[in-house]
Scaffold this motif. Structure first.
Motif, mmCIF file in Angstrom:
data_model
loop_
_atom_site.group_PDB
_atom_site.id
_atom_site.type_symbol
_atom_site.label_atom_id
_atom_site.label_comp_id
_atom_site.label_asym_id
_atom_site.label_seq_id
_atom_site.Cartn_x
_atom_site.Cartn_y
_atom_site.Cartn_z
ATOM 1 N N GLU A 1 102.113 143.265 63.127
ATOM 2 C CA GLU A 1 101.435 143.704 62.019
ATOM 3 C C GLU A 1 101.908 145.251 61.556
ATOM 4 O O GLU A 1 101.986 146.161 62.376
ATOM 5 C CB GLU A 1 99.984 143.884 62.318
ATOM 6 N N GLY A 2 102.476 145.177 60.233
ATOM 7 C CA GLY A 2 102.669 146.566 59.844
ATOM 8 C C GLY A 2 104.244 147.035 60.028
ATOM 9 O O GLY A 2 104.824 147.905 59.844
ATOM 10 N N VAL A 3 104.946 145.901 60.594
ATOM 11 C CA VAL A 3 106.489 146.355 61.319
ATOM 12 C C VAL A 3 107.306 145.057 60.755
ATOM 13 O O VAL A 3 106.947 143.953 61.126
ATOM 14 C CB VAL A 3 106.426 146.381 62.788
ATOM 15 N N PRO B 1 102.028 139.607 57.521
ATOM 16 C CA PRO B 1 101.483 140.883 56.814
ATOM 17 C C PRO B 1 102.139 141.375 55.506
ATOM 18 O O PRO B 1 103.414 140.784 55.279
ATOM 19 C CB PRO B 1 101.680 142.076 57.788
ATOM 20 N N ASP B 2 101.595 142.355 54.595
ATOM 21 C CA ASP B 2 102.175 142.730 53.568
ATOM 22 C C ASP B 2 103.051 144.022 53.974
ATOM 23 O O ASP B 2 102.283 145.036 54.420
ATOM 24 C CB ASP B 2 101.010 142.856 52.466
ATOM 25 N N PHE B 3 104.396 144.001 53.570
ATOM 26 C CA PHE B 3 105.221 145.376 54.213
ATOM 27 C C PHE B 3 105.318 145.975 52.909
ATOM 28 O O PHE B 3 106.194 147.223 52.962
ATOM 29 C CB PHE B 3 106.554 144.706 54.682
ATOM 30 N N GLY B 4 104.878 145.726 51.686
ATOM 31 C CA GLY B 4 104.960 146.604 50.598
ATOM 32 C C GLY B 4 106.303 146.455 49.973
ATOM 33 O O GLY B 4 106.755 147.438 49.446
ATOM 34 N N SER C 1 113.006 137.841 57.222
ATOM 35 C CA SER C 1 114.049 138.966 56.962
ATOM 36 C C SER C 1 114.674 138.966 58.108
ATOM 37 O O SER C 1 114.593 138.592 59.281
ATOM 38 C CB SER C 1 113.204 140.117 57.044
ATOM 39 N N TYR C 2 115.944 139.749 57.715
ATOM 40 C CA TYR C 2 116.819 139.862 58.766
ATOM 41 C C TYR C 2 117.494 141.504 58.734
ATOM 42 O O TYR C 2 117.574 141.809 57.783
ATOM 43 C CB TYR C 2 118.121 138.794 58.619
ATOM 44 N N PRO D 1 115.914 147.070 64.895
ATOM 45 C CA PRO D 1 116.468 148.229 64.398
ATOM 46 C C PRO D 1 115.488 149.530 64.017
ATOM 47 O O PRO D 1 114.250 149.047 63.473
ATOM 48 C CB PRO D 1 116.986 148.006 62.936
ATOM 49 N N ALA D 2 115.765 150.658 64.517
ATOM 50 C CA ALA D 2 114.759 151.839 64.281
ATOM 51 C C ALA D 2 114.469 152.076 62.766
ATOM 52 O O ALA D 2 113.527 152.490 62.475
ATOM 53 C CB ALA D 2 115.394 153.053 65.119
ATOM 54 N N ASP D 3 115.775 151.714 61.940
ATOM 55 C CA ASP D 3 115.673 152.015 60.641
ATOM 56 C C ASP D 3 115.374 150.774 59.737
ATOM 57 O O ASP D 3 116.196 149.849 59.739
ATOM 58 C CB ASP D 3 117.174 152.573 60.025
ATOM 59 N N GLN D 4 113.860 150.526 59.459
ATOM 60 C CA GLN D 4 113.514 149.232 58.717
ATOM 61 C C GLN D 4 114.159 149.255 57.603
ATOM 62 O O GLN D 4 114.093 147.916 56.972
ATOM 63 C CB GLN D 4 112.091 149.262 58.839
ATOM 64 N N SER D 5 114.674 149.983 56.879
ATOM 65 C CA SER D 5 115.349 149.975 55.573
ATOM 66 C C SER D 5 116.561 148.870 55.764
ATOM 67 O O SER D 5 117.207 148.460 54.795
ATOM 68 C CB SER D 5 115.947 151.237 55.060
ATOM 69 N N LYS D 6 117.278 148.684 57.028
ATOM 70 C CA LYS D 6 118.455 147.811 57.296
ATOM 71 C C LYS D 6 117.625 146.288 57.405
ATOM 72 O O LYS D 6 118.603 145.450 57.306
ATOM 73 C CB LYS D 6 119.051 148.086 58.569
ATOM 74 N N ILE D 7 116.564 146.201 57.162
ATOM 75 C CA ILE D 7 115.942 144.713 57.430
ATOM 76 C C ILE D 7 115.675 144.227 55.857
ATOM 77 O O ILE D 7 114.839 144.773 55.229
ATOM 78 C CB ILE D 7 114.785 144.935 58.396
#
Length: 354
Positions: free
Chosen positions: A14-16, A121-124, A46-47, A30-36
């Motif tokens: 949830e939330g991740v 979950p909604d990741f926005g 998602s990948y 990955p620590a940087d979620q923008s890569k997913i």
């Protein structure tokens, strides 16, 4: 609709935002979620990389993507009361006879309690939080992808039947039963979500379900115990032939054993050289456990059956046995889920399988 409980037991933390392929292999995210990034087509999976996306596509996602994207509808993936065998039988019998404790027909609770869908979950990020099932629904086909899902389905149907018959286990503590029902629905949603992460024949898929069972099983057991305590106070003893509450608890214990199945399989692969010959003969192997589990599920397709029939299946087809603890001759009458033999053995004794 998606409930808070369903989201809580989603495959995705949830939330991740998470890479589906990395979840499948229990790799770190990955620590940087923008890569997913989302699958551009379905916007549900998602990948973290092109490599993960390609591997997951080849092994799993190519079978689901067009259905998650709603470009196509998987046949029999939606609950249709007009073609659901449980719903049709319930309608044909009628509410009065369905409320008869001696009527074994289970009926179908999906129309009332559970709308089949995928959830996360909604990741926005504009991705989907819900999607249609990309595989056939077991209630519509009569075939389930895993015994775990089939078991959860039957447990839901038994609770629904107990509500219709006003079974004492329901009426004595309705809040606990309702809470149990919500957790079973959440578990069913989790299993559906697990199907889109890994092929259901894959060991990693089994491990994913087991991991979530570690969270929810203690909660189900706590609720079951609270109901049993109240039934004990009023000295309730189920004299009906099918004994739905005891059947429910038997199915719950199959999930408990399924919970340790990965360890059992691994142990059998490594070997048990230090285990005595007697214990090796008496232990329940993975093959034996899954055979008994399948036999019980096959015995309860749409109706409850006499509880004694289930006892006989679990007892290996023989009610007359020698006690594993003291070697006295006994006749199995009940199923209890303990690891030791009682100090006093009567001519009619429990069978300690689990």
């Amino acid at each position: 609709m998606m409930t808070e409980e369903s989201c809580k037991f989603s495959c995705i933390p949830e939330g991740v935002k998470s890479c589906a392929n990395c979840i499948n292999y229990t790799w770190g995210q990955p620590a940087d979620q923008s890569k997913i990034l989302q699958c551009a087509k379905c916007k549900f999976i998602s990948y973290c990389s092109k490599e993960c996306q390609h591997e997951h596509w080849v092994k799993v996602h190519k079978n689901h993507c067009k259905y998650l994207a709603q470009q196509k509808v998987m046949p029999q993936s939606r609950h249709d009361p007009a073609n659901c065998s449980g719903c049709k039988e319930q309608l044909e019998i009628g509410p009065v006879e369905m409320a008869n404790p001696d009527n074994p027909v289970l009926g179908c609770p999906l129309a009332k309690y559970c709308v089949p869908f995928m959830c996360q979950p909604d990741f926005g990020d504009g991705g989907k939080t819900q999607a249609p099932l990309p595989f056939p629904l077991g209630e519509m086909t009569g075939k389930f992808q895993t015994k775990a899902e089939h078991t959860v389905c039957l447990m839901m149907r038994i609770l629904n039947k107990m509500q219709m018959t006003k079974h004492p286990a329901w009426t004595i503590h309705p809040e606990a039963i309702e809470d149990m029902y919500k957790k079973l629905i959440a578990l069913r949603h989790f299993i559906w979500n697990a199907y889109v992460l890994a092929n259901h024949r894959n060991f990693l898929h089994l491990a994913a379900i087991v991991k979530k069972l570690l969270v929810i099983l203690p909660q189900l057991y706590e609720l079951t115990t609270s109901i049993d305590e109240k039934l004990t106070v009023v000295k309730f003893s189920d004299k009906t032939v099918c004994r739905p509450w005891d059947t429910f608890k038997l199915l719950l214990n199959f999930l408990v054993q399924f919970n340790v199945e990965p360890m059992r399989k691994e142990t059998e692969c490594v070997g048990l050289p230090e285990l005595s010959k007697l214990l090796q003969e008496r232990r329940l192997s993975s093959v034996q456990f899954n055979k008994v589990w399948s036999d019980v599920l096959d015995t309860i397709p749409d109706k409850l059956v006499p509880y004694t029939r289930l006892v006989k299946i679990v007892s290996g087809g023989q009610l007359s046995q020698a006690c594993a603890g003291c070697s006295k001759d006994i006749k199995v009458a009940e199923l209890q889920y303990l690891s030791s033999c009682p100090s006093e053995v009567s001519a009619s004794a429990p069978f300690y399988l689990f």
